[in-house]
Enzyme design. Structure first.
Site: not given
Ligand code: KIV
Length: 264
Positions: A45-46, A84, A113, A115, A182
């Site tokens: 989600d970056s 994500d 993924k 968090e 992280e």
């Molecule tokens: O969203 C992302 O790119 C991430 C990485 C920083 C691990 O979660």
């Protein structure tokens, strides 16, 4: 060609072969990363920050991740792809199951993924019991940036470090098959990596993890503003994008990245 799967990735940890992971959001980079030897692509989600120009990852939607995951899947054949789960897309179990199912069925992801620590263990259990592989993300949680008061190193105090180890154990017990750490001190990341059986991938967590991940745009020197200390501009070293990705893979596999200066 069939894709790398969890059995291969678990074997890499068991055989102490470092796992090279990068983010990607489109077919061209997905293809290049695969050709360059990247094992795992994270559709992170970056993308909210590096693709959409948002201030944080919070505005990213499930539809955004599905769109980018599809593109990544189309560009590759053998790489393992993780998608994500965006902010508040897993705030209860029912919502988590339905959104994770969309990321896999519509997006084509092989794993999702999430968090969070022990607080999301029940959600992880519900997902994994339904056949949805989960990567848990601990340490600095970008979706909680407002609560954390910024993007800072986590787990420095004894109590926070003990909590993080307990979280990792709880998430593994709930069925998580991978953990991303992280921005935590390298000795703590080492301890987590040695404590759990599942592969542990670090970003700003030192080089004792089972593998490394970076945001693609950071390692190509395209960061808007200040690049995080734990990242490195591989394009500056090599002068060409394919060579930069290859160097990243080589440096992760040989343990040369991250260096002591790139860890906490
Ligand atoms: O969203 C992302 O790119 C991430 C990485 C920083 C691990 O979660």
């Amino acid at each position: 060609m069939s894709r790398l799967n969890l059995t291969h990735i678990r074997k890499m940890k068991a055989e102490q072969n470092k796992i090279a992971m990068l983010t990607a959001y489109d077919a061209s980079f997905s293809h290049l990363l695969e050709q360059s030897g990247v094992d795992v692509i994270l559709v992170g989600d970056s993308l909210g920050m590096v693709i959409q120009g948002q201030e944080s990852t919070l505005p990213v939607t499930v539809d955004d991740i599905i769109y980018h995951t599809r593109n990544v899947i189309r560009g590759s054949e053998s790489v393992f792809v993780i998608a994500d789960m965006p902010f508040m897309s897993y705030s209860n179990n029912e919502q988590a199951i339905s959104n994770a199912a969309r990321l896999m069925a519509e997006g084509g992801a092989q794993m999702v993924k999430l968090e969070g620590g022990a607080v999301i263990a029940d959600t992880v259990k519900q997902l994994t019991e339904r056949g949805i592989p989960v990567c848990a993300h601990l340490g600095l949680l970008p979706q909680s940036v407002h609560r954390l008061g910024g993007y800072r190193v986590q787990g420095r105090e004894t109590e926070a470090a003990q909590q993080l180890i307990a979280d990792a154990k709880a998430l593994q017990a709930a069925g998580a098959d991978m953990i991303v750490l992280e921005c935590i001190p390298a000795p703590l990341a080492k301890q987590v990596t040695e404590t759990v059986d599942v592969p542990v991938i670090g970003i700003g967590a030192g080089n004792d993890c089972d593998g490394q991940v970076l945001v693609l745009y950071d390692m190509l020197g395209l960061t808007i503003g200040k690049r995080p200390r734990f990242s490195h501009d591989f394009l500056l070293d090599t002068g060409a994008i394919p060579a930069a990705i290859t160097k990243y893979v080589q440096d992760v596999k040989s343990g040369q990245f991250p260096t002591l200066e790139q860890q906490y």
